[in-house]
Design an enzyme around this catalytic site. Structure first.
Site, PDB file in Angstrom:
ATOM      1  N   LYS A  13       8.900  -2.085  -5.781  1.00 19.00           N
ATOM      2  CA  LYS A  13       8.557  -0.121  -5.722  1.00 19.00           C
ATOM      3  C   LYS A  13      10.045  -0.311  -7.082  1.00 19.00           C
ATOM      4  O   LYS A  13      10.137   0.617  -7.809  1.00 19.00           O
ATOM      5  CB  LYS A  13       8.597   0.158  -4.338  1.00 19.00           C
ATOM      6  N   ASP A  69       5.749   7.627  -0.283  1.00 20.50           N
ATOM      7  CA  ASP A  69       4.900   7.437   0.631  1.00 20.50           C
ATOM      8  C   ASP A  69       4.056   7.114  -0.203  1.00 20.50           C
ATOM      9  O   ASP A  69       3.056   7.760  -0.935  1.00 20.50           O
ATOM     10  CB  ASP A  69       5.059   7.417   1.806  1.00 20.50           C
ATOM     11  N   GLY A 150       0.255  -6.106  -3.799  1.00 17.18           N
ATOM     12  CA  GLY A 150      -0.540  -4.977  -2.606  1.00 17.18           C
ATOM     13  C   GLY A 150      -2.116  -4.920  -2.955  1.00 17.18           C
ATOM     14  O   GLY A 150      -2.283  -6.144  -3.328  1.00 17.18           O
ATOM     15  N   TYR A 151      -2.306  -4.129  -3.240  1.00 16.52           N
ATOM     16  CA  TYR A 151      -4.409  -3.845  -3.223  1.00 16.52           C
ATOM     17  C   TYR A 151      -4.206  -3.761  -4.627  1.00 16.52           C
ATOM     18  O   TYR A 151      -5.589  -4.188  -5.134  1.00 16.52           O
ATOM     19  CB  TYR A 151      -5.133  -3.248  -2.743  1.00 16.52           C
ATOM     20  N   ARG A 178       2.231   6.361  -8.166  1.00 11.81           N
ATOM     21  CA  ARG A 178       3.814   6.442  -8.225  1.00 11.81           C
ATOM     22  C   ARG A 178       4.146   6.778  -9.287  1.00 11.81           C
ATOM     23  O   ARG A 178       4.999   7.830  -9.658  1.00 11.81           O
ATOM     24  CB  ARG A 178       4.033   4.688  -7.585  1.00 11.81           C
TER      25      ARG A 178
HETATM   26  P1  IMP Z   1       4.368   2.539   0.767  1.00 10.70           P
HETATM   27  O1  IMP Z   1       4.334   2.754   1.890  1.00 10.70           O
HETATM   28  O2  IMP Z   1       4.263   2.545  -0.341  1.00 10.70           O
HETATM   29  O3  IMP Z   1       5.296   0.694   1.259  1.00 10.70           O
HETATM   30  O4  IMP Z   1       2.587   1.465   0.493  1.00 10.70           O
HETATM   31  C1  IMP Z   1       2.120   1.539   1.476  1.00 10.70           C
HETATM   32  C2  IMP Z   1       0.980  -0.776   1.024  1.00 10.70           C
HETATM   33  O5  IMP Z   1       0.425   0.940  -0.075  1.00 10.70           O
HETATM   34  C3  IMP Z   1       1.863  -1.028   0.483  1.00 10.70           C
HETATM   35  O6  IMP Z   1       2.274  -1.951   0.943  1.00 10.70           O
HETATM   36  C4  IMP Z   1       0.270  -1.775  -0.605  1.00 10.70           C
HETATM   37  O7  IMP Z   1      -0.368  -2.050   0.304  1.00 10.70           O
HETATM   38  C5  IMP Z   1      -0.118  -0.107  -1.080  1.00 10.70           C
HETATM   39  N1  IMP Z   1       0.219   0.142  -2.106  1.00 10.70           N
HETATM   40  C6  IMP Z   1       1.083   1.515  -2.077  1.00 10.70           C
HETATM   41  N2  IMP Z   1       1.501   1.130  -3.893  1.00 10.70           N
HETATM   42  C7  IMP Z   1       0.839   0.292  -4.018  1.00 10.70           C
HETATM   43  C8  IMP Z   1       0.376  -0.604  -5.627  1.00 10.70           C
HETATM   44  O8  IMP Z   1       0.357   0.374  -6.697  1.00 10.70           O
HETATM   45  N3  IMP Z   1      -0.196  -1.398  -5.641  1.00 10.70           N
HETATM   46  C9  IMP Z   1      -0.846  -2.015  -4.869  1.00 10.70           C
HETATM   47  N4  IMP Z   1      -1.427  -1.435  -3.253  1.00 10.70           N
HETATM   48  C10 IMP Z   1      -0.222  -0.636  -3.414  1.00 10.70           C
END
Ligand code: IMP
Length: 200
Positions: A13, A69, A150-151, A178
């Site tokens: 990120k 988040d 991630g996904y 994001r």
């Molecule tokens: P975070 O709390 O923003 O770190 O996101 C939580 C979780 O959502 C991450 O660990 C990923 O599994 C998923 N996630 C968030 N943003 C993305 C993305 O841009 N691509 C893929 N998965 C994401």
């Protein structure tokens, strides 16, 4: 250039954000301010978690900061995994296991609509501002592509055949949840640049 702490421990990120901000602001990591704490994320909404993280930094370090988040919300799963996206398959926070669980839950399901949502909490001199970004799409039936995290391998945004994991960073960042939340953040910061400048 205005300095801002980005309260995250996620190197993907940080890199994405640096690309999106493209030198408009000096981004400091938690490392740069010697914060090694495991910042609590106990909220049950994306908004609550983002606020919790940025107030944690503001209260301890007194530096302007923001945190984000994000989560994947799948329509037929009542918007799960949502705030639980990172730990969907368990505490190990393993992305591959999370994707496998999601594919399993959606096996045979026709409705594969999903969206990524991101909330940014910005704190300037103790005052909080929230920004939201979303991207709509669908969950593929199998993984495609090697990029991203991630996904990304199973998420394809509306209007595209590729998954996020098959796109180059600029293309993904331009439309991602994001990316959109950050564009709002940057527009806000640019607008209030003069008053920020006066205080620094
Ligand atoms: P975070 O709390 O923003 O770190 O996101 C939580 C979780 O959502 C991450 O660990 C990923 O599994 C998923 N996630 C968030 N943003 C993305 C993305 O841009 N691509 C893929 N998965 C994401």
């Amino acid at each position: 250039m205005h300095q801002l702490v980005f309260a995250t421990n996620n190197p993907h990120k940080l890199r994405e954000l640096e690309e999106i901000l493209k030198g408009e602001f000096t981004l400091l990591s938690l490392n740069d301010i010697s914060c090694t704490d495991d910042i609590p994320e106990t909220g049950d909404t994306l908004e609550a978690n983002a606020s919790q993280k940025s107030f944690y930094i503001w209260e301890r370090f007194g530096i302007d900061c923001f945190s984000d988040d994000s989560g994947l919300e799948v329509e037929i799963l009542n918007n799960e995994p949502g705030v639980h996206s990172a730990r969907y398959a368990g505490e190990s926070r393993n992305a591959d296991e999370n994707v496998s669980k999601l594919l399993f839950e959606l096996e045979g399901k026709k409705n594969r609509k999903a969206r990524f949502r991101c909330v940014i909490s910005l704190i300037i001199q103790g005052k909080e501002f929230l920004f939201e970004g979303r991207v709509d799409g669908e969950i593929l039936t199998e993984r495609k592509g090697e990029g991203g995290f991630g996904y990304d391998p199973v998420f394809s945004p509306v209007g595209f055949d590729q998954s996020f994991a098959q796109m180059d960073a600029d293309l993904k960042n331009g439309m991602s949840h994001r990316g959109r939340a950050v564009q709002k953040l940057v527009a806000f910061l640019t607008q209030t640049h003069n008053s920020l400048h006066d205080r620094s």
